[in-house]
Design a protein around this motif. Structure first.
Motif, PDB file in Angstrom:
ATOM      1  N   GLU A   1       0.702  -1.216   0.039  1.00  0.00           N
ATOM      2  CA  GLU A   1      -0.034   0.194  -0.043  1.00  0.00           C
ATOM      3  C   GLU A   1       0.955   1.199  -0.049  1.00  0.00           C
ATOM      4  O   GLU A   1       2.046   1.232   0.509  1.00  0.00           O
ATOM      5  CB  GLU A   1      -0.733   0.049   1.268  1.00  0.00           C
ATOM      6  CG  GLU A   1      -1.841  -1.399   1.387  1.00  0.00           C
ATOM      7  CD  GLU A   1      -2.587  -1.374   2.618  1.00  0.00           C
ATOM      8  OE1 GLU A   1      -3.667  -1.945   2.718  1.00  0.00           O
ATOM      9  OE2 GLU A   1      -1.804  -0.921   3.681  1.00  0.00           O
ATOM     10  N   LEU A   2       0.500   2.236  -0.761  1.00  0.00           N
ATOM     11  CA  LEU A   2       1.162   3.385  -0.778  1.00  0.00           C
ATOM     12  C   LEU A   2       1.055   4.348   0.535  1.00  0.00           C
ATOM     13  O   LEU A   2      -0.196   4.743   0.694  1.00  0.00           O
ATOM     14  CB  LEU A   2       0.854   4.280  -1.811  1.00  0.00           C
ATOM     15  CG  LEU A   2       1.338   5.512  -2.203  1.00  0.00           C
ATOM     16  CD1 LEU A   2       2.977   5.658  -2.458  1.00  0.00           C
ATOM     17  CD2 LEU A   2       0.877   6.523  -3.430  1.00  0.00           C
ATOM     18  N   VAL A   3       1.924   4.354   1.358  1.00  0.00           N
ATOM     19  CA  VAL A   3       1.729   5.347   2.517  1.00  0.00           C
ATOM     20  C   VAL A   3       2.880   6.548   2.482  1.00  0.00           C
ATOM     21  O   VAL A   3       2.667   7.342   3.481  1.00  0.00           O
ATOM     22  CB  VAL A   3       2.376   4.334   3.653  1.00  0.00           C
ATOM     23  CG1 VAL A   3       1.334   3.180   3.931  1.00  0.00           C
ATOM     24  CG2 VAL A   3       3.633   3.877   3.433  1.00  0.00           C
ATOM     25  N   SER A   4       3.395   6.879   1.714  1.00  0.00           N
ATOM     26  CA  SER A   4       4.251   8.191   1.382  1.00  0.00           C
ATOM     27  C   SER A   4       5.356   7.921   2.552  1.00  0.00           C
ATOM     28  O   SER A   4       5.602   7.119   3.079  1.00  0.00           O
ATOM     29  CB  SER A   4       3.546   9.080   1.362  1.00  0.00           C
ATOM     30  OG  SER A   4       4.409  10.278   1.078  1.00  0.00           O
ATOM     31  N   ILE A   5       5.963   9.034   2.633  1.00  0.00           N
ATOM     32  CA  ILE A   5       6.917   9.329   3.635  1.00  0.00           C
ATOM     33  C   ILE A   5       6.513  10.490   4.443  1.00  0.00           C
ATOM     34  O   ILE A   5       6.323  11.671   3.982  1.00  0.00           O
ATOM     35  CB  ILE A   5       8.369   9.544   3.019  1.00  0.00           C
ATOM     36  CG1 ILE A   5       8.597   8.204   2.112  1.00  0.00           C
ATOM     37  CG2 ILE A   5       9.560   9.812   4.017  1.00  0.00           C
ATOM     38  CD1 ILE A   5      10.018   8.355   1.416  1.00  0.00           C
ATOM     39  N   THR A   6       6.434  10.518   5.728  1.00  0.00           N
ATOM     40  CA  THR A   6       6.024  11.624   6.642  1.00  0.00           C
ATOM     41  C   THR A   6       7.210  12.263   7.329  1.00  0.00           C
ATOM     42  O   THR A   6       8.090  11.554   8.129  1.00  0.00           O
ATOM     43  CB  THR A   6       5.077  11.179   7.765  1.00  0.00           C
ATOM     44  OG1 THR A   6       3.876  10.360   7.056  1.00  0.00           O
ATOM     45  CG2 THR A   6       4.483  12.116   8.740  1.00  0.00           C
ATOM     46  N   MET A   7       7.212  13.422   7.360  1.00  0.00           N
ATOM     47  CA  MET A   7       8.267  14.146   8.134  1.00  0.00           C
ATOM     48  C   MET A   7       7.491  14.477   9.651  1.00  0.00           C
ATOM     49  O   MET A   7       6.544  15.082   9.600  1.00  0.00           O
ATOM     50  CB  MET A   7       8.603  15.616   7.456  1.00  0.00           C
ATOM     51  CG  MET A   7       9.318  16.466   8.316  1.00  0.00           C
ATOM     52  SD  MET A   7       9.968  17.847   7.542  1.00  0.00           S
ATOM     53  CE  MET A   7      11.374  17.607   6.362  1.00  0.00           C
ATOM     54  N   VAL A   8       8.005  13.992  10.647  1.00  0.00           N
ATOM     55  CA  VAL A   8       7.260  14.065  11.902  1.00  0.00           C
ATOM     56  C   VAL A   8       7.715  15.312  12.668  1.00  0.00           C
ATOM     57  O   VAL A   8       8.930  16.034  12.076  1.00  0.00           O
ATOM     58  CB  VAL A   8       7.886  12.858  12.871  1.00  0.00           C
ATOM     59  CG1 VAL A   8       7.311  11.454  12.014  1.00  0.00           C
ATOM     60  CG2 VAL A   8       9.315  12.819  13.007  1.00  0.00           C
ATOM     61  N   LYS A   9       7.066  15.756  13.528  1.00  0.00           N
ATOM     62  CA  LYS A   9       7.416  16.794  14.172  1.00  0.00           C
ATOM     63  C   LYS A   9       8.648  16.653  15.418  1.00  0.00           C
ATOM     64  O   LYS A   9       8.962  15.596  15.950  1.00  0.00           O
ATOM     65  CB  LYS A   9       6.295  17.096  15.313  1.00  0.00           C
ATOM     66  CG  LYS A   9       6.477  18.633  16.016  1.00  0.00           C
ATOM     67  CD  LYS A   9       5.101  18.925  16.739  1.00  0.00           C
ATOM     68  CE  LYS A   9       5.452  20.225  17.551  1.00  0.00           C
ATOM     69  NZ  LYS A   9       4.128  20.581  18.198  1.00  0.00           N
ATOM     70  N   GLY A  10       9.553  17.682  15.161  1.00  0.00           N
ATOM     71  CA  GLY A  10      10.662  17.740  15.970  1.00  0.00           C
ATOM     72  C   GLY A  10      11.919  17.007  15.512  1.00  0.00           C
ATOM     73  O   GLY A  10      11.746  16.490  14.348  1.00  0.00           O
ATOM     74  N   GLU A  11      12.963  17.093  16.029  1.00  0.00           N
ATOM     75  CA  GLU A  11      14.319  16.313  15.572  1.00  0.00           C
ATOM     76  C   GLU A  11      14.785  15.533  16.635  1.00  0.00           C
ATOM     77  O   GLU A  11      14.527  15.602  17.649  1.00  0.00           O
ATOM     78  CB  GLU A  11      15.085  17.632  15.193  1.00  0.00           C
ATOM     79  CG  GLU A  11      14.711  18.437  13.993  1.00  0.00           C
ATOM     80  CD  GLU A  11      15.879  19.285  13.258  1.00  0.00           C
ATOM     81  OE1 GLU A  11      16.838  18.917  12.727  1.00  0.00           O
ATOM     82  OE2 GLU A  11      15.591  20.461  13.452  1.00  0.00           O
ATOM     83  N   GLY A  12      15.690  14.612  16.153  1.00  0.00           N
ATOM     84  CA  GLY A  12      16.053  13.649  17.158  1.00  0.00           C
ATOM     85  C   GLY A  12      15.043  12.518  17.537  1.00  0.00           C
ATOM     86  O   GLY A  12      15.477  12.038  18.822  1.00  0.00           O
TER      87      GLY A  12
END
Length: 249
Positions: free
Chosen positions: A190-201
């Motif tokens: 299934e196509l779920v793409s790529i998510t940039m999540v909140k915050g770093e590390g």
């Protein structure tokens, strides 16, 4: 006084005609140079998604590499190749204006596909342009996938007005490199793409997630929406190409 006013009016009209004509001629004369610069910029972004060209300063070398290693085509949302527009004119992928296309309904857009080959044989990477909205203005990218049409080989973001030091960091190679090796399909296909999540590390990121940019949550959401929307539009082409690869084995 009447003669003086008439003189002033005629003089103003004359200046308008002269300078208007000069500007028009200048614009016409500069257009080939402007078109060449747009072509160069587009091809640099496409190549930049799959290889490091930061040390190449000669424009002719950039164009030579592009012509040697990249082929292109245009498809519709159903994954079918498009060779002519509604008026019967030939369609060239490099000349498709993604920003203007973005204003159309997804069903009516043209979708360029760029195919990169290091040796000139086969396809090592497929590159798709994307376009969307950031915090202040447009954002865009060229995202490159390996021959599996799943794993990211590289991505080149661009923007018009994101906040310096915050959302504008999407053009930072360190941020872009976070996407390399990530996947857009899950184990079920299934196509779920790529998510940039909140915050770093962030710890425990999956193969479908990347670290975000501190203080740039809205830009990150714009990037996520852009990638998800355009990958969905390219999904028919991706599935058809995968099926053709499987059938040829």
């Amino acid at each position: 006084m009447r003669q003086s006013n008439l003189y002033v009016i005629l003089f103003a009209i004359g200046l308008t005609v002269v300078f208007g004509g000069a500007l028009s001629l200048t614009s016409v004369g500069l257009k080939p140079l402007q078109d060449k610069q747009v072509e160069l910029d587009t091809k640099k972004k496409i190549l930049g998604a799959v290889m490091d060209i930061s040390t190449i300063e000669d424009p002719n070398e950039i164009l030579s590499i592009y012509n040697e290693k990249v082929k292109s085509m245009v498809v519709d949302i159903n994954g079918n190749e498009v060779t002519t527009d509604a008026k019967g004119n030939p369609v060239v992928a490099e000349k498709v204006n993604i920003q203007k296309n973005y204003k159309f309904d997804p069903q009516e857009r043209m979708y360029p596909v760029f195919m990169f080959s290091e040796s000139g044989e086969g396809v090592d990477a497929y590159i798709f342009p994307t376009f969307g909205a950031g915090l202040w203005d447009w954002i865009s990218s060229y995202v490159a996938f390996g021959s599996d049409l799943n794993t990211v080989k590289g991505i080149a973001f661009d923007h018009k007005g994101e906040t310096p030091g915050l959302g504008a960091r999407i053009t930072d190679p360190k941020v872009q490199n976070r996407y390399i090796g990530k996947e857009i399909f899950n184990d079920q296909g299934e196509l779920v793409s790529i998510t940039m999540v909140k915050g770093e590390g962030n710890a425990g990121l999956t193969e479908h997630q990347v670290d975000g940019m501190s203080g740039a949550t809205i830009t990150g959401k714009g990037v996520n929406a852009m990638l998800e929307a355009y990958l969905e539009c390219y999904s028919a082409f991706i599935q058809k190409t995968k099926s053709q690869k499987t059938a040829s084995l």
